[in-house]
Design an enzyme around this catalytic site. Sequence first.
Site, short mmCIF file in Angstrom:
data_model
loop_
_atom_site.label_atom_id
_atom_site.label_comp_id
_atom_site.label_asym_id
_atom_site.label_seq_id
_atom_site.Cartn_x
_atom_site.Cartn_y
_atom_site.Cartn_z
N HIS A 306 0.85 -1.19 0.00
CA HIS A 306 0.00 0.00 0.00
C HIS A 306 0.88 1.23 0.00
O HIS A 306 1.94 1.24 0.63
CB HIS A 306 -0.91 0.01 1.24
CG HIS A 306 -2.06 0.94 1.10
ND1 HIS A 306 -1.96 2.28 1.36
CD2 HIS A 306 -3.32 0.72 0.67
CE1 HIS A 306 -3.12 2.85 1.11
NE2 HIS A 306 -3.96 1.93 0.69
N ASP A 364 -7.95 -5.46 0.22
CA ASP A 364 -8.44 -6.29 -0.87
C ASP A 364 -8.03 -7.75 -0.77
O ASP A 364 -8.51 -8.59 -1.54
CB ASP A 364 -7.95 -5.74 -2.22
CG ASP A 364 -8.64 -4.45 -2.54
OD1 ASP A 364 -9.81 -4.31 -2.15
OD2 ASP A 364 -8.02 -3.58 -3.15
N1 ACO Z 1 4.20 -7.72 -4.67
C1 ACO Z 1 5.55 -7.73 -4.87
N2 ACO Z 1 6.32 -6.62 -4.78
C2 ACO Z 1 5.70 -5.46 -4.46
C3 ACO Z 1 4.31 -5.39 -4.24
C4 ACO Z 1 3.55 -6.57 -4.35
N3 ACO Z 1 2.24 -6.56 -4.16
N4 ACO Z 1 3.97 -4.12 -3.95
C5 ACO Z 1 5.09 -3.40 -4.00
N5 ACO Z 1 6.15 -4.21 -4.31
C6 ACO Z 1 7.56 -3.80 -4.40
C7 ACO Z 1 7.79 -2.94 -5.65
O1 ACO Z 1 8.20 -3.73 -6.75
C8 ACO Z 1 8.87 -2.00 -5.17
O2 ACO Z 1 10.10 -2.68 -5.19
P1 ACO Z 1 11.48 -1.86 -5.43
O3 ACO Z 1 11.61 -0.92 -4.27
O4 ACO Z 1 12.53 -2.94 -5.42
O5 ACO Z 1 11.33 -1.16 -6.73
C9 ACO Z 1 8.54 -1.76 -3.70
O6 ACO Z 1 7.79 -2.93 -3.27
C10 ACO Z 1 7.71 -0.50 -3.47
O7 ACO Z 1 6.54 -0.61 -4.25
P2 ACO Z 1 5.91 0.56 -5.11
O8 ACO Z 1 5.13 -0.05 -6.24
O9 ACO Z 1 6.95 1.57 -5.46
O10 ACO Z 1 4.95 1.19 -4.05
P3 ACO Z 1 3.73 2.12 -4.35
O11 ACO Z 1 3.44 2.84 -3.09
O12 ACO Z 1 3.97 2.95 -5.57
O13 ACO Z 1 2.55 1.09 -4.74
C11 ACO Z 1 0.73 -0.40 -4.63
C12 ACO Z 1 1.59 0.64 -3.87
C13 ACO Z 1 0.30 0.17 -6.00
C14 ACO Z 1 -0.51 -0.67 -3.83
C15 ACO Z 1 1.58 -1.69 -4.83
O14 ACO Z 1 1.96 -2.20 -3.56
C16 ACO Z 1 0.82 -2.77 -5.61
O15 ACO Z 1 0.79 -2.70 -6.83
N6 ACO Z 1 0.17 -3.75 -4.90
C17 ACO Z 1 -0.60 -4.77 -5.56
C18 ACO Z 1 -1.93 -4.21 -6.01
C19 ACO Z 1 -2.87 -3.96 -4.85
O16 ACO Z 1 -3.07 -4.81 -4.00
N7 ACO Z 1 -3.49 -2.77 -4.87
C20 ACO Z 1 -4.50 -2.41 -3.87
C21 ACO Z 1 -4.10 -1.19 -3.10
S1 ACO Z 1 -5.30 -0.89 -1.83
C22 ACO Z 1 -6.61 -0.16 -2.57
O17 ACO Z 1 -6.54 0.46 -3.59
C23 ACO Z 1 -7.86 -0.32 -1.90
#
Ligand code: ACO
Length: 429
Positions: A306, A364
């Site tokens: 998140h 979720d």
């Molecule tokens: N699985 C594996 N790796 C992950 C995940 C995941 N679910 N989420 C983040 N990471 C990693 C990224 O690859 C990144 O790695 P890095 O630092 O080596 O580049 C690091 O963790 C940070 O992640 P970001 O994507 O930069 O974080 P951001 O805050 O931009 O994204 C997000 C948050 C979009 C929710 C992301 O965690 C994601 O895509 N999760 C899966 C989708 C999801 O469950 N979304 C629901 C959000 S809640 C809602 O909307 C109600």
Amino acid sequence: MSDNAAKLELNGTTYDLPVLKPTLGPDVLDIRKLYGEADVFTFDPGFTSTAACESAITFIDGDVGELLYRGYPIEQLADKSTHLEVCYLLLYGELPTSSQLADFTQRVTRHTMVHEQMHYFFRGFRRDAHPMATMVGVVGAMAAFYHDSTDINDPWQREVAAIRMIAKLPTIAAMAYKYSVGQPFVYPKNALSYSGNFLHMCFAVPAEDYVVSPVLEKAMDRIMMLHADHEQNASTSTVRLAGSSGANPFACIAAGIACLWGPAHGGANQAALEQLREIGTVDRIPEFIAKAKDKTSGIKLMGFGHRVYKNFDPRAKVMKESADEVLGLLGVENNPLLQVAKELERIALEDDYFISKKLYPNVDFYSGIILEAMGFPTAMFTPIFAISRTVGWISQWKEMIGEKNQKIGRPRQLYIGPAKRDYVDLRHR
Ligand code: ACO
């Protein structure tokens, strides 16, 4: 509001940046005059360090996993309140008295039906359309059906539009569902609760009675409360940006629904359940975790991570309890997807990759399991999120429109395109 100032030194000149003090949360540097005075922009793609507005509605402390609606913790509301009471709280700022709640409930209930002509509008869609596609279209079209509540400068019309959307979104989502399965639309039943009525419109058929289960009704109401608002997330910011131009409220909420649909946002509940299905059995989890950790695989663990919560998502805790309750009631505690989800969560929470990146289950991760057990197809998960979030979007939109010095949202950019050059005639290219 500002009792001290940060100093920015740039090309030999010092600029004062007033420090704004919030009720809760980190201080905010006021850079509004920076461009005018120093001729520089700030760069913050994804708005990770930018407060785009003042708001008195929702507060999140991502480090301790806290979510407050108007100051009240989400766990207390999910335990003791109802979705309509939460709607009142978000819209008007205080918990209602019993007469205020009765009056509000009656106002919402009176608006649950949609214009009869809308039925024809629905019938123009293909049966296999995703219900989110239908909802974006139908909610946008509400401006054509209810143009007596599109004048944003009239507080009374703003109020009517708000009530109409809170009341009609469940009806519209249920109609999208019924249309997709080829069943007749079911009219709302106003004697039922907000969530009970939604279940009824989705699962009743004219051929037999449908009795709403109180446990499922409570679980649905909880899902609604947990998703009702979440500060300045992508869809809410979309609603605010659309609304900042003076667009009508129905168009703004349709824009919010479109943004919510994305798999990184509201679409994650559908994606999370589909991923659990793909994993299928507990023995396949390690293979899957390895893929989620490998950047080249393009796979993320859906329902994990998140932008704001870097400890845990308090909504996920409540949702997990609800999943146990609902599946217990339905006698499917041994649901294989729930087993996979719990084991996946356990393994991921012990894995260095997820620990170091502070990735925890979000709301979720478990909501899809509950919704599927209730009988909803995955395509309906995000529409249900949209129903729940409608009140948050509207509260934030109303707050913005009510501001004295409200301006159109207009970010700037770091231009990296070609410098100025002369047009080259076609025959010389
Ligand atoms: N699985 C594996 N790796 C992950 C995940 C995941 N679910 N989420 C983040 N990471 C990693 C990224 O690859 C990144 O790695 P890095 O630092 O080596 O580049 C690091 O963790 C940070 O992640 P970001 O994507 O930069 O974080 P951001 O805050 O931009 O994204 C997000 C948050 C979009 C929710 C992301 O965690 C994601 O895509 N999760 C899966 C989708 C999801 O469950 N979304 C629901 C959000 S809640 C809602 O909307 C109600």
